[in-house]
Design a protein around this motif. Structure first.
Motif, PDB file in Angstrom:
ATOM      1  N   LYS A   1      -2.467   0.157  -5.508  1.00 22.26           N
ATOM      2  CA  LYS A   1      -3.181  -1.070  -5.179  1.00 22.26           C
ATOM      3  C   LYS A   1      -3.586  -1.781  -6.465  1.00 22.26           C
ATOM      4  O   LYS A   1      -3.430  -3.001  -6.599  1.00 22.26           O
TER       5      LYS A   1
ATOM      6  N   MET B   1       0.814  -3.448  -5.936  1.00 24.25           N
ATOM      7  CA  MET B   1       1.924  -3.224  -5.019  1.00 24.25           C
ATOM      8  C   MET B   1       1.524  -3.648  -3.604  1.00 24.25           C
ATOM      9  O   MET B   1       0.356  -3.557  -3.229  1.00 24.25           O
ATOM     10  N   GLY B   2       2.496  -4.126  -2.839  1.00 26.21           N
ATOM     11  CA  GLY B   2       2.228  -4.554  -1.472  1.00 26.21           C
ATOM     12  C   GLY B   2       1.833  -3.391  -0.584  1.00 26.21           C
ATOM     13  O   GLY B   2       2.125  -2.236  -0.888  1.00 26.21           O
ATOM     14  N   LYS B   3       1.159  -3.714   0.521  1.00 26.53           N
ATOM     15  CA  LYS B   3       0.553  -2.659   1.330  1.00 26.53           C
ATOM     16  C   LYS B   3       1.586  -1.712   1.959  1.00 26.53           C
ATOM     17  O   LYS B   3       1.404  -0.501   1.952  1.00 26.53           O
TER      18      LYS B   3
ATOM     19  N   ARG C   1       3.045   0.545  -0.618  1.00 20.72           N
ATOM     20  CA  ARG C   1       1.998   1.484  -1.018  1.00 20.72           C
ATOM     21  C   ARG C   1       1.921   2.639  -0.045  1.00 20.72           C
ATOM     22  O   ARG C   1       1.917   3.805  -0.415  1.00 20.72           O
TER      23      ARG C   1
END
Lengths: 431, 235
Positions: free
Chosen positions: B113, B117-119, B122
């Motif tokens: 995070k 980085m995108g959820k 992640r």
């Protein structure tokens, strides 16, 4: 860290200590509630005043009076008698004995001023009675026809230029034994007036409108058409042989492009001891007072917000203290100081947004409901036609929210800076 | 030999001034190579924690150089250093430092995070690591509901999730009972052995230290001895 993650994390953190956040938000809510209410109140009353002004229609009109009488005040001892001056301040026709009147020569000189397209001298007449078709007589005062544009009508139309017409206030419906305003339209009444020698004559007039009383007072008394007014005036002057035959209390002046020429005409009028007032000049003072009052009230709202902002500082400082290790961890894992600052100031912003939106919604609700109750049918102020005490001004609402969020952000900078400054090693060692 | 992952040259750290001056590190020079497991051993006050903080770029030396992959990092800007830490290091702490309000998955994906980085990516990487450590079934649990060993495993997962070049472990078994300690040690050295992760362990626990390939014995801010060969690794 992405901005969306910063925002989401901030939002999540705000709800971690629910009670504390709620209490802080309440403080903000009080401030934003107050601000919403006071600004809405100011906007509402000003809007009403604006409609009243618009009712006068006279955005291109200027009201001209004589200033002659007031010039005479600071003299030593009694002034010497001057028949000309006496004529121009002829007491019997003015609304007050001290006010000067306009003479025909004044009217002529006003007409000669550049950009003046029309001059309409106003005469006040004082009829003795109004007689209904069944013979009952009622004492009456007449409004001046120039105010016709400001009439708030319940039925019919405002009395015009020509024709022997008049409007009556809604309260007068009782003399016709009716509550339906439409029914009295077209009724004929007699208006009796005495001339200077005391002889009474009556003229016939038709009721064309029923008016409500506006805040300005217009509509509280019957209003004649111009022709009726002139006729009554002529009747009242019959037998008079003095010099003040044509004396006017006021003249309504139509101006081409008032905005551009207002000052020039006022200056020209001042040179002739005349005073020109636009509708805005007259109403502007009222709006100034309303603005001042709503600003003072808003000041209280701002004080509440100031107190609330310390609540934010306090809440976030506690939060930073409690989360020292978490901050240390985030920094150890490579979160930059800038992002840590951003995260905590974002939490302040979240509190600000929450508080401002809740407060604004509550304020709007209270304002709208209060307005409906106070000015609605049967409310304490229900009798004042067209009165609004509260208006929703989207721009002001947006401004209030923006202001509160900004204040919240400012309040958040101190704790956020403290969080950003934390040394990860120290922070991780913190017990 | 290849370029060392971490190397130091004449590393000095001094706290305080004048009468309160304390020399925590007195000029250390050594190298840590890729795939090595190194224990920094010493009593408290020997300077081992200070050394780890400097190696992990959490602190700046008073003088001397720390180089990561052959590049000196001492002169870099704080923001760049933060980024390097985020990309290159994993941390396992004695006190776990898990956020009790968040789920295990949220906790272990924190470094990703921070990296921005995108959820969904992640969570995918997070689950991958949790599966590797047999913790997948705990992904949605709140961190408070874990046992000590599970907490430390979550910490290791968090340290691994960004695929670091070096894993720093500061007294990783300090808060655990003997049985759990052994499990955690097995995981750490298993990662080292099977995935070639460079491991830097700071400890005063002789048994743990004995499992490392190399031991730097510290005393009063100096490396007094260096031992080679893992004596206690399960064969």
């Amino acid at each position: 860290m992405r901005s969306v993650d910063v925002a989401r994390t901030a939002l999540g953190n705000t709800f971690r200590s629910k009670l504390r956040t709620a209490l802080t938000v309440v403080a903000i809510v009080i401030g934003s509630f107050t601000l919403t209410l006071t600004s809405g109140l100011g906007a509402g009353v000003n809007k009403y005043v604006d409609t009243v002004v618009a009712g006068f229609g006279g955005s291109s009109q200027m009201f001209v009076m004589s200033t002659g009488a007031s010039d005479a005040a600071p003299t030593d001892g009694p002034a010497e008698y001057d028949p000309e001056a006496a004529a121009s301040s002829g007491g019997m026709f003015g609304p007050g004995s001290g006010g000067g009147v306009l003479t025909d020569s004044d009217i002529e000189s006003i007409e000669e001023i550049d950009n003046v397209s029309a001059v309409d001298p106003m005469v006040f007449v004082s009829p003795d009675y109004l007689e209904t078709p069944d013979g009952a007589q009622y004492a009456m005062e007449l409004d001046v026809p120039a105010n016709a544009l400001g009439l708030e009508l319940e039925a019919g139309e405002a009395p015009g230029e020509d024709g022997m017409e008049l409007s009556i206030p809604a309260e007068w419906l009782t003399i016709f034994d009716t509550e339906d305003a439409e029914q009295v339209l077209g009724e004929t009444v007699q208006i009796g007036i005495s001339n200077v020698t005391g002889e009474q004559t009556a003229v016939e007039a038709e009721i064309v409108g029923v008016s409500e009383e506006a805040l300005s007072g217009i509509g509280a008394t019957p209003m004649p058409s111009r022709e009726l007014n002139q006729e009554l005036n002529d009747l009242s002057m019959e037998g008079y042989e003095g010099q003040a035959q044509n004396a006017y209390t006021m003249a309504v002046v139509d101006v081409d492009d008032l905005e551009a020429n207002e000052q020039g005409i006022k200056d020209a009028l001042t040179e002739q001891d005349l005073l020109g007032l636009t509708v805005e000049d007259q109403i502007g003072a009222v709006q100034g007072v309303i603005d001042a009052v709503s600003w003072v009230l808003s000041g209280f709202g701002l004080i509440a917000l100031l107190a609330a902002s310390f609540g934010i500082v306090n809440t976030l400082l506690m939060s930073v203290q409690e989360r020292t290790r978490e901050i240390g961890l985030m920094k150890a894992m490579g979160m930059s100081s800038g992002k840590v600052f951003g995260l905590f100031s974002m939490e302040a912003v979240v509190i600000g947004i929450l508080g401002s939106i809740i407060g604004v919604v509550l304020g709007l609700g209270a304002g709208i409901l209060g307005n409906a109750w106070l000015t609605g049918d049967g409310g304490p102020l229900g009798a004042v036609a067209g009165l609004t005490l509260f208006a929703v001004d989207p721009l002001a609402i947006a401004g209030i929210i923006a202001l509160i969020v900004f204040i919240a952000f400012l309040a958040g900078t101190l704790p956020a800076a403290r969080a950003a400054k934390k040394d990860p090693i120290e922070a991780l060692r913190y017990e | 030999m290849s370029t060392p992952v971490l190397e130091t040259e004449n590393l000095v750290k001094v706290y305080g001034k004048g009468a309160t001056r304390f020399d925590a590190l007195k000029g250390l020079t050594f190298e840590i190579h890729e795939g090595e497991s190194v224990a920094i051993v010493g009593k408290s006050g020997s300077g081992k924690s200070t050394l780890m903080h400097l190696l992990a770029l959490l602190d700046e030396p008073t003088s001397g150089v720390v180089a990561l992959g052959g590049e000196p990092v001492t002169a870099l800007k704080p923001k760049k250093v933060s980024q390097l830490r985020n990309e290159s290091f994993g941390f396992v702490f004695q006190q776990f430092f898990l956020n009790p309000n968040q789920t295990v998955l949220e906790n272990i994906t924190l470094p990703l995070k921070i990296a921005g980085m995108g959820k969904s990516e992640r969570n995918r990487r997070g689950m991958e690591v949790l599966e590797q450590l047999d913790m997948a079934d705990k992904a949605k649990n709140k961190a408070t509901n874990l046992s000590g060993g599970q907490k430390q495993r979550a910490c290791i997962a968090r340290a691994l999730v960004n695929r670091p070049a070096v894993l720093f472990a500061d007294e990783p078994t300090g808060n655990l009972d003997t049985v759990t300690s052994e499990i955690v040690e097995d995981i750490l050295f298993g990662l080292h052995r099977d995935h070639g992760i460079t491991l830097v362990v700071v400890t005063h626990d002789e048994d743990l230290a004995a499992k490392c390939q190399r031991r730097l014995m510290m005393q009063d801010g100096e490396i007094v001895a260096e031992e080679h060969g893992a004596t206690g690794v399960h064969a």
